[in-house]
Design a protein around this motif. Sequence first.
Motif, PDB file in Angstrom:
ATOM      1  N   LEU A  92      12.692  -1.627   5.225  1.00  0.00           N
ATOM      2  CA  LEU A  92      11.368  -1.094   5.527  1.00  0.00           C
ATOM      3  C   LEU A  92      11.365   0.430   5.552  1.00  0.00           C
ATOM      4  O   LEU A  92      10.447   1.067   5.055  1.00  0.00           O
ATOM      5  CB  LEU A  92      10.864  -1.644   6.859  1.00  0.00           C
ATOM      6  CG  LEU A  92      10.758  -3.165   6.964  1.00  0.00           C
ATOM      7  CD1 LEU A  92      10.107  -3.564   8.272  1.00  0.00           C
ATOM      8  CD2 LEU A  92       9.984  -3.749   5.794  1.00  0.00           C
ATOM      9  N   THR A  93      12.404   1.024   6.152  1.00  0.00           N
ATOM     10  CA  THR A  93      12.485   2.484   6.205  1.00  0.00           C
ATOM     11  C   THR A  93      13.279   3.052   5.038  1.00  0.00           C
ATOM     12  O   THR A  93      13.360   4.274   4.886  1.00  0.00           O
ATOM     13  CB  THR A  93      13.141   2.930   7.514  1.00  0.00           C
ATOM     14  OG1 THR A  93      14.486   2.414   7.578  1.00  0.00           O
ATOM     15  CG2 THR A  93      12.362   2.408   8.717  1.00  0.00           C
ATOM     16  N   SER A  96       0.819  -1.219   0.000  1.00  0.00           N
ATOM     17  CA  SER A  96       0.000   0.000   0.000  1.00  0.00           C
ATOM     18  C   SER A  96       0.848   1.263   0.000  1.00  0.00           C
ATOM     19  O   SER A  96       0.321   2.358  -0.252  1.00  0.00           O
ATOM     20  CB  SER A  96      -0.927   0.008   1.224  1.00  0.00           C
ATOM     21  OG  SER A  96      -1.760  -1.133   1.235  1.00  0.00           O
ATOM     22  N   ARG A  97       2.146   1.136   0.265  1.00  0.00           N
ATOM     23  CA  ARG A  97       2.990   2.329   0.273  1.00  0.00           C
ATOM     24  C   ARG A  97       3.107   2.961  -1.108  1.00  0.00           C
ATOM     25  O   ARG A  97       3.447   4.135  -1.238  1.00  0.00           O
ATOM     26  CB  ARG A  97       4.387   1.985   0.808  1.00  0.00           C
ATOM     27  CG  ARG A  97       4.386   1.619   2.273  1.00  0.00           C
ATOM     28  CD  ARG A  97       5.773   1.661   2.860  1.00  0.00           C
ATOM     29  NE  ARG A  97       6.685   0.713   2.256  1.00  0.00           N
ATOM     30  CZ  ARG A  97       7.908   0.464   2.707  1.00  0.00           C
ATOM     31  NH1 ARG A  97       8.356   1.109   3.779  1.00  0.00           N
ATOM     32  NH2 ARG A  97       8.683  -0.404   2.117  1.00  0.00           N
ATOM     33  N   SER A  98       2.835   2.197  -2.160  1.00  0.00           N
ATOM     34  CA  SER A  98       2.947   2.739  -3.516  1.00  0.00           C
ATOM     35  C   SER A  98       1.675   3.440  -3.970  1.00  0.00           C
ATOM     36  O   SER A  98       1.629   3.954  -5.091  1.00  0.00           O
ATOM     37  CB  SER A  98       3.279   1.602  -4.498  1.00  0.00           C
ATOM     38  OG  SER A  98       2.265   0.609  -4.472  1.00  0.00           O
ATOM     39  N   GLN A 125       1.167  10.128   0.849  1.00  0.00           N
ATOM     40  CA  GLN A 125       0.739  10.076   2.250  1.00  0.00           C
ATOM     41  C   GLN A 125       0.907   8.673   2.823  1.00  0.00           C
ATOM     42  O   GLN A 125       1.401   8.498   3.942  1.00  0.00           O
ATOM     43  CB  GLN A 125      -0.714  10.521   2.384  1.00  0.00           C
ATOM     44  CG  GLN A 125      -1.217  10.533   3.839  1.00  0.00           C
ATOM     45  CD  GLN A 125      -2.714  10.779   3.935  1.00  0.00           C
ATOM     46  OE1 GLN A 125      -3.399  10.793   2.927  1.00  0.00           O
ATOM     47  NE2 GLN A 125      -3.202  10.978   5.146  1.00  0.00           N
ATOM     48  N   PHE A 126       0.513   7.646   2.069  1.00  0.00           N
ATOM     49  CA  PHE A 126       0.659   6.273   2.543  1.00  0.00           C
ATOM     50  C   PHE A 126       2.137   5.913   2.687  1.00  0.00           C
ATOM     51  O   PHE A 126       2.530   5.254   3.643  1.00  0.00           O
ATOM     52  CB  PHE A 126      -0.023   5.307   1.567  1.00  0.00           C
ATOM     53  CG  PHE A 126      -1.517   5.232   1.717  1.00  0.00           C
ATOM     54  CD1 PHE A 126      -2.222   6.221   2.381  1.00  0.00           C
ATOM     55  CD2 PHE A 126      -2.219   4.160   1.192  1.00  0.00           C
ATOM     56  CE1 PHE A 126      -3.601   6.171   2.511  1.00  0.00           C
ATOM     57  CE2 PHE A 126      -3.601   4.083   1.320  1.00  0.00           C
ATOM     58  CZ  PHE A 126      -4.292   5.095   1.986  1.00  0.00           C
ATOM     59  N   ARG A 127       2.968   6.321   1.716  1.00  0.00           N
ATOM     60  CA  ARG A 127       4.385   5.985   1.761  1.00  0.00           C
ATOM     61  C   ARG A 127       5.047   6.582   2.993  1.00  0.00           C
ATOM     62  O   ARG A 127       5.825   5.913   3.675  1.00  0.00           O
ATOM     63  CB  ARG A 127       5.090   6.465   0.496  1.00  0.00           C
ATOM     64  CG  ARG A 127       6.572   6.058   0.441  1.00  0.00           C
ATOM     65  CD  ARG A 127       7.230   6.412  -0.863  1.00  0.00           C
ATOM     66  NE  ARG A 127       7.356   7.847  -1.050  1.00  0.00           N
ATOM     67  CZ  ARG A 127       6.662   8.559  -1.914  1.00  0.00           C
ATOM     68  NH1 ARG A 127       5.760   7.966  -2.685  1.00  0.00           N
ATOM     69  NH2 ARG A 127       6.827   9.862  -2.034  1.00  0.00           N
TER      70      ARG A 127
END
Length: 415
Positions: free
Chosen positions: A159-160, A54-56, A60-62
């Motif tokens: 992850l980060t 969902s980060r893509s 805002q999600f990223r």
Amino acid sequence: MPQTTRAAATSPEVPPQPPRPSLLPASASPIHRLPDDTLQHIFSSLPLRDTFSSRSVCRQFREALSSIHFLTLLPPLRILALRHPRHHHQSSHHQHPPSLLAFDPSSSRWLRFPLSFLPFPSLSPVTASSSLLYLWADHLPSPSSDSKPPKSLVLCNPLTRSFRVLPPLGSAWSRHGTVLAAPAAAGSAVLVLTELAALSYSPGAASWRKFSLNLPSKPRSPVIVGASIYSLCDIGSPWRNQWKLFSCSIADLGGPRGWVQLERLEWGDVFDILKRPRLVRGGGSDQILMIGGLRSSFAVDAPCSTVLILRLNLGSMDWEEAGRMPPEMYRCFAGVVGQGATAVAANAGGNNKVKVFGGEGRVWFSGKRVRGKMAMWEEEEEVEKGAGSRGIWKWVDGAPGYGDGVFRVLSLMPW
């Protein structure tokens, strides 16, 4: 090993982030008007694979799903990370962006973490500790020099998407050294071991420290348990291997006490019954697993009938049998279909075809003869006080394979 869950968790040590003022137009979707802490709480209850996919979706999600605050909300996750037998080279870097392939045993799903944020032409992951991944990285050559720059060890958190480069090392260390990452309780040092010497780097240091190992042979499958290193060494002759267990405190590395051979009279021939043994961290904080082919006799060329897993309790210094690969599973690695004496004889070199890796109470087995899957053994909790367990054996499907073999092991990564 405790079972991993995906239930939402809270962290009393980390205060929630204040809501961020919305800069979106009034026509924006309502989900984009949610503050970051609300988004993070929602996504912390989803499987890790879905969360990071969902980060893509949008910026805002990223940002919300890559923050340190969000990562503290996630439950502990222990995954098996693998690396391709070949490095990622600059010529194919853009066509096939480097990535880290991992298997989540709790959900029986494969994960892929992109490594394209690392600005290096060639990457080779080697080990992991906590949420940090360690890679050998090549630097871009200087236009004014014909010599190839030395490799460096790079620490990164996929992850980060953050990383740090350690001081460079010579090519001999990257080609022949075994990289070990000590846990935070042991100082978070990074160790590189070769046959004669070892390098150590502590966080914040300006350079590597070098120590003499003073071991009878190159350390085989060294592991860190607690604040000590344990390794097998061959003290035999060119005609016959004789494996022994050695130990050294990380603090005593290079000191006067140094390495100590661990031996007990009651151990008997525990090292002689296994062919090509390897060490793996056990599920407890004071356990080591030793895995190898079970010899049918003490003869040098004796065939192996299966793979045996022995467990050493470092508190009592007692060995016990922890697991034995089922014959039908072992025959798949040896490429033998039949049964009985004929199959056992054909398995004489079978255990040499089995690669062993893992830790934290799980052991994986891969081989060139077994395509598209790996065998996995997992420790069980004791069913009753004083009673041991032989563990659970099962196949893991979907393992990638290539002409030169399956992906090589990297490490278990507890996020």
